[in-house]
Design an enzyme around this catalytic site. Structure first.
Site, PDB file in Angstrom:
ATOM      1  N   HIS C  48       0.985  -1.023   0.197  1.00 62.40           N
ATOM      2  CA  HIS C  48      -0.118   0.233   0.049  1.00 62.40           C
ATOM      3  C   HIS C  48       0.510   1.202  -0.131  1.00 62.40           C
ATOM      4  O   HIS C  48       2.554   0.971  -0.450  1.00 62.40           O
ATOM      5  CB  HIS C  48      -1.589  -0.122   1.899  1.00 62.40           C
ATOM      6  CG  HIS C  48       0.420   0.268   2.373  1.00 62.40           C
ATOM      7  ND1 HIS C  48       0.222  -1.323   3.112  1.00 62.40           N
ATOM      8  CD2 HIS C  48       0.037   1.116   3.518  1.00 62.40           C
ATOM      9  CE1 HIS C  48       0.758  -0.591   3.978  1.00 62.40           C
ATOM     10  NE2 HIS C  48       0.794   0.804   5.032  1.00 62.40           N
ATOM     11  N   HIS C  50       1.820   5.607   1.776  1.00 63.77           N
ATOM     12  CA  HIS C  50       1.362   7.259   1.593  1.00 63.77           C
ATOM     13  C   HIS C  50       1.382   7.930   1.731  1.00 63.77           C
ATOM     14  O   HIS C  50       2.532   8.182   0.535  1.00 63.77           O
ATOM     15  CB  HIS C  50       2.195   6.817   3.991  1.00 63.77           C
ATOM     16  CG  HIS C  50       1.896   5.524   4.180  1.00 63.77           C
ATOM     17  ND1 HIS C  50       0.101   5.273   4.527  1.00 63.77           N
ATOM     18  CD2 HIS C  50       2.005   4.414   4.722  1.00 63.77           C
ATOM     19  CE1 HIS C  50      -0.095   3.910   5.647  1.00 63.77           C
ATOM     20  NE2 HIS C  50       0.930   3.744   5.339  1.00 63.77           N
TER      21      HIS C  50
END
Lengths: 149, 149, 149, 149, 149, 149
Positions: C48, C50
């Protein structure tokens, strides 16, 4: 619109780039005398400054291959050459010809209109300028959408 | 500390009040020539401005009856009479005697020290000034804790 | 400290520069088997990403002439050449040798330590690194102050 | 509209729920060669990631008894089952069939359209989807209102 | 519109003032029994509170001399005498006659409509109320534009 | 510390989790009469409410294998079972036994101490509670570090 039509059309997306600039200014009109300026503008009649936040919004269709309305690097360069170059780390009343030479008071309303004008004339043909949103402080925000009345 | 001792003591709490002020300034030292000023301060050598955010932190024990370190209205009034009155909607270099009369460059470092000084001398005796945190922009932040070296 | 001493000393100020970088990563330790990795890291075991926000804080005395701890352009260049160059728009686990070649899991704790190391070794002698504060999300924040235990 | 008419009508209110998700992606089109991809997408051509912020706005009339457009728990559950389940802590290009299987580049424009589609098909009949606003970073924001051109 | 026409017209600008107020409330309808209230409103059926953020947006043309749509001090005074005076540091359900005496549930939808009503009736003639945007929390936001359906 | 020593030690990192809760309260001491309460607390003497933001900071060494100070899911569960369960969507003065039964005024100072107490007694042994930072509004912030004086 039928499902067939929709598939031949492209989504219309609004793209916003947010930039900040740090400028000095004062609110003072040459058309008004000293006392009226003081009454009209209060504490803003003195020289002070802001971290302005400008939200510049374009609209256009999403390119079927690239998936983009516009390469944001192109928009950034336009903002750099217009908004940032003329307003950032400047005294708006003294350094920006649009305000200085035309006796235009540097209110957030007029700065919004100024940003609209300098951006609009440099945009590529496939996008349209939608709005300029200018935060003078966290509490005072102004939007110009190219409308006149 | 034994549990008995702790009960006879009061919790020590740090109280922060956050205020914003809008000022013009430029970075320019009279001790430096024009070229050195330009090299040292870059674009900040021109008159510009900021929405400064000041975080003023006191520490003190919590009063057993009121539950407060200090009535925040008292702190607000001190900030209003010192920080806001001298800096908000002002040109720091021309309007604030501390900077103007002492040839102190209005860097965020020096503004932090100035805020410490004007607040510290007006605090009531039961609280202590802990720190001044000054955000010049969203990316540049400065803290002064009253330390000298 | 006497008033005389204080005047011969210079104020100590903490200067923070805040930068953001956008990275992909996953939490996965080669020292653990698949099931333990999944149990240990939960949803963070998948790839993922950020928008990380790094607050890099230095401390130093305020120069009596320039009024600055450090020319912030110097700090910006150090951050650009270290943090931004190695982490921004990268997959931390695959693109950053410190993590990839040493089997270091790219937790925010370890990224904070990494940022400390790459910044600390390039600072000019008159300033000291005080802390690295890393916001992984709006709710999870990590601070490393160079301490070991 | 007469005052009588207005009283028989109900206020139309726009309700926005804001959620964040953390995803990895890269901008790369299979329709373009390596060099063109690199030129088109710059640093975004590499795998990286974001904390995306999605603002999902519905419109509907305010129920005269409950005072609500929609129980926000219903909207939350729809967002959880669609946006969060498919995008949060995922690699969009590899884990989301809409992008992976249709060769759709995971630009913020296309993610906005994707969120519109998955939300719109699950809304209860008394509300209408008004817009999807997607913040990829603090500076780049995209809005899709279901318009095609 | 020709260039000549545009020059005789004035720019239309949207001016937003943002204020915060701190209030207690609960969601509970006298038209519903205890169990239905609990099911309808969940945890919001209990007395709790919020820091509400209200964005009040007016539109009007920019005065050619002052450069302003409206002296913001005028708008501030209207907001102070209506929104702040009736809602700030109050229990909305018990202290505000509009909600208490008319059995109106203090949902954010209804508070938005209330703010529209109290602001609209006090605006000077040259500006128009455009919208009320109410943030109940960072995740739940409501907009009323004076529309009924 | 020698380089050899440092390698056998582990980095000490401060981990902060940020959560928000929405509560009603009033500032009123049973030890004071009506008039003194009104003078002491001003507008806060009336029932009102806030979106409180709590920053809960732990410190601990980074595990050499997992790269974490603590699985944040463990901290989240502790906060959920203590802070959120007792304070969120509650009237602090009436619903929280610590305040109601001990005649403790629900100032932000006292709420910070309360959060410290309920978190500290449930932490796992390898981490230490460092501080509770409580934002009552955007302008008033309080920190308790477990200190007494």
């Amino acid at each position: 619109m039928s499902s067939t039509d929709r598939q031949s059309l492209k989504p219309l997306v609004y793209l916003t780039r947010i930039e900040k600039f740090c400028s000095a200014h004062r609110l003072n009109s040459r058309a008004l005398d000293v006392q009226t300026n003081s009454q009209t503008y209060g504490k803003c009649n003195a020289v002070h400054g802001h971290n302005y936040t400008a939200e510049i919004t374009l609209k256009g269709t999403v390119d079927a291959i690239t998936g983009m309305v516009l390469d944001i690097a192109v928009l950034n360069e336009i903002i750099a050459q217009t908004v940032m170059k003329s307003l950032d780390h400047k005294n708006i009343d003294e350094d920006v010809p649009y305000f200085r030479d035309n006796d235009i008071v540097s209110t957030a309303e007029n700065i919004s209109v100024y940003i609209w004008k300098v951006i609009a004339e440099r945009l590529p043909p496939n996008v349209t300028l939608d709005s300029i949103k200018l935060h003078e402080t966290d509490k005072n925000v102004f939007v110009f959408r190219g409308e006149y009345a």
